[in-house]
Design a protein around this motif. Structure first.
Motif, mmCIF file in Angstrom:
data_model
loop_
_atom_site.group_PDB
_atom_site.id
_atom_site.type_symbol
_atom_site.label_atom_id
_atom_site.label_comp_id
_atom_site.label_asym_id
_atom_site.label_seq_id
_atom_site.Cartn_x
_atom_site.Cartn_y
_atom_site.Cartn_z
ATOM 1 N N LEU A 56 0.805 -1.221 0.000
ATOM 2 C CA LEU A 56 0.000 0.000 0.000
ATOM 3 C C LEU A 56 0.836 1.267 0.000
ATOM 4 N N ASP A 57 1.970 1.264 0.694
ATOM 5 C CA ASP A 57 2.767 2.483 0.768
ATOM 6 C C ASP A 57 3.891 2.520 -0.258
ATOM 7 N N GLY A 58 3.914 1.506 -1.131
ATOM 8 C CA GLY A 58 4.867 1.517 -2.237
ATOM 9 C C GLY A 58 6.325 1.366 -1.844
ATOM 10 N N THR A 59 6.596 0.711 -0.731
ATOM 11 C CA THR A 59 7.979 0.550 -0.288
ATOM 12 C C THR A 59 8.679 -0.610 -0.988
ATOM 13 N N GLY A 60 7.917 -1.399 -1.755
ATOM 14 C CA GLY A 60 8.531 -2.532 -2.442
ATOM 15 C C GLY A 60 8.550 -3.786 -1.598
ATOM 16 N N ARG A 61 7.981 -3.722 -0.432
ATOM 17 C CA ARG A 61 7.816 -4.914 0.390
ATOM 18 C C ARG A 61 6.516 -4.811 1.189
ATOM 19 N N ILE A 62 5.948 -5.964 1.457
ATOM 20 C CA ILE A 62 4.652 -5.993 2.118
ATOM 21 C C ILE A 62 4.851 -6.258 3.599
ATOM 22 N N SER A 63 4.390 -5.347 4.405
ATOM 23 C CA SER A 63 4.480 -5.536 5.852
ATOM 24 C C SER A 63 3.255 -6.297 6.339
ATOM 25 N N ILE A 87 2.461 -14.838 6.803
ATOM 26 C CA ILE A 87 3.749 -14.143 6.703
ATOM 27 C C ILE A 87 4.902 -15.148 6.819
ATOM 28 N N GLU A 88 4.802 -16.035 7.813
ATOM 29 C CA GLU A 88 5.872 -17.022 7.999
ATOM 30 C C GLU A 88 6.048 -17.909 6.773
ATOM 31 N N THR A 89 4.914 -18.219 6.108
ATOM 32 C CA THR A 89 4.981 -19.075 4.928
ATOM 33 C C THR A 89 5.670 -18.366 3.772
ATOM 34 N N ILE A 90 5.340 -17.098 3.592
ATOM 35 C CA ILE A 90 5.843 -16.387 2.409
ATOM 36 C C ILE A 90 7.214 -15.764 2.653
ATOM 37 N N ASP A 91 7.436 -15.327 3.903
ATOM 38 C CA ASP A 91 8.661 -14.606 4.235
ATOM 39 C C ASP A 91 9.844 -15.568 4.389
ATOM 40 N N LEU A 92 10.524 -15.813 3.276
ATOM 41 C CA LEU A 92 11.571 -16.829 3.263
ATOM 42 C C LEU A 92 12.801 -16.441 4.068
ATOM 43 N N ASP A 93 13.165 -15.161 4.033
ATOM 44 C CA ASP A 93 14.385 -14.773 4.754
ATOM 45 C C ASP A 93 14.106 -14.317 6.186
ATOM 46 N N GLY A 94 12.819 -14.341 6.575
ATOM 47 C CA GLY A 94 12.477 -14.089 7.969
ATOM 48 C C GLY A 94 12.668 -12.665 8.459
ATOM 49 N N ILE A 98 7.377 -9.173 3.214
ATOM 50 C CA ILE A 98 7.331 -9.970 1.995
ATOM 51 C C ILE A 98 7.880 -9.123 0.858
ATOM 52 N N SER A 99 9.006 -9.539 0.323
ATOM 53 C CA SER A 99 9.581 -8.820 -0.809
ATOM 54 C C SER A 99 8.924 -9.323 -2.089
ATOM 55 N N PHE A 100 9.189 -8.607 -3.188
ATOM 56 C CA PHE A 100 8.600 -9.037 -4.455
ATOM 57 C C PHE A 100 9.105 -10.422 -4.843
ATOM 58 N N GLU A 101 10.391 -10.651 -4.604
ATOM 59 C CA GLU A 101 10.959 -11.972 -4.908
ATOM 60 C C GLU A 101 10.257 -13.077 -4.128
ATOM 61 N N GLU A 102 10.013 -12.817 -2.865
ATOM 62 C CA GLU A 102 9.329 -13.802 -2.027
ATOM 63 C C GLU A 102 7.893 -14.019 -2.492
ATOM 64 N N PHE A 103 7.267 -12.910 -2.860
ATOM 65 C CA PHE A 103 5.896 -12.957 -3.359
ATOM 66 C C PHE A 103 5.835 -13.809 -4.638
ATOM 67 N N LYS A 104 6.804 -13.579 -5.497
ATOM 68 C CA LYS A 104 6.886 -14.289 -6.769
ATOM 69 C C LYS A 104 7.074 -15.788 -6.532
ATOM 70 N N LYS A 105 7.967 -16.121 -5.628
ATOM 71 C CA LYS A 105 8.209 -17.532 -5.319
ATOM 72 C C LYS A 105 6.975 -18.174 -4.712
ATOM 73 N N PHE A 106 6.205 -17.362 -3.992
ATOM 74 C CA PHE A 106 5.004 -17.891 -3.361
ATOM 75 C C PHE A 106 3.939 -18.218 -4.409
ATOM 76 N N VAL A 107 3.730 -17.307 -5.356
ATOM 77 C CA VAL A 107 2.660 -17.540 -6.327
ATOM 78 C C VAL A 107 3.059 -18.484 -7.452
ATOM 79 N N CYS A 108 4.348 -18.446 -7.860
ATOM 80 C CA CYS A 108 4.765 -19.443 -8.849
ATOM 81 C C CYS A 108 6.105 -20.058 -8.475
#
Ligand SMILES: [Ca+2]
Ligand SMILES: [Ca+2]
Length: 109
Positions: A56-63, A87-94, A98-108
């Protein structure tokens, strides 16, 4: 949250939620992307667009709070326990985001 924005959320969500069970699975996202017959760059753009709905705030990561607001806007009643699970499922680096890379890995994956 204005109505237009809310409509946007719902449209994107229902676009991904093929079987209308209220849950978006990674293969549903894949099917949507395939149905666009898009190449990899376009797939990335679609994902970016989906990502921006949550960021929502355009920071490039989802809080956590952004994810919560997005889900609430979609009409999902989510409690903190489930939110943490997502969050724990998607947030790979803990790092709690959720970064875009993590989001991407989550959806595909
Ligand atoms: Ca953000
Ligand atoms: Ca992370």
């Amino acid at each position: 949250m204005n109505e237009l924005k809310l409509k946007e959320y719902k449209e994107v969500f229902s676009m991904f939620d093929k079987n209308k069970d209220g849950v978006i699975t990674s293969c549903e996202v894949g099917e949507v992307l395939e149905s666009f017959e898009s190449n990899k760059d376009e797939q990335d753009e679609e994902l970016q667009a989906a990502f921006k709905i949550f960021d929502l705030d355009g920071t490039g990561r989802i809080s956590k709070s952004e994810l919560k607001s997005a889900l609430v806007n979609l009409g999902e009643n989510i409690n903190d326990k489930n939110l943490n699970l997502i969050i724990e499922t998607i947030d790979l680096d803990g790092d709690g985001f959720i970064s875009f890379e993590e989001f991407k890995k989550f959806v595909c994956p």
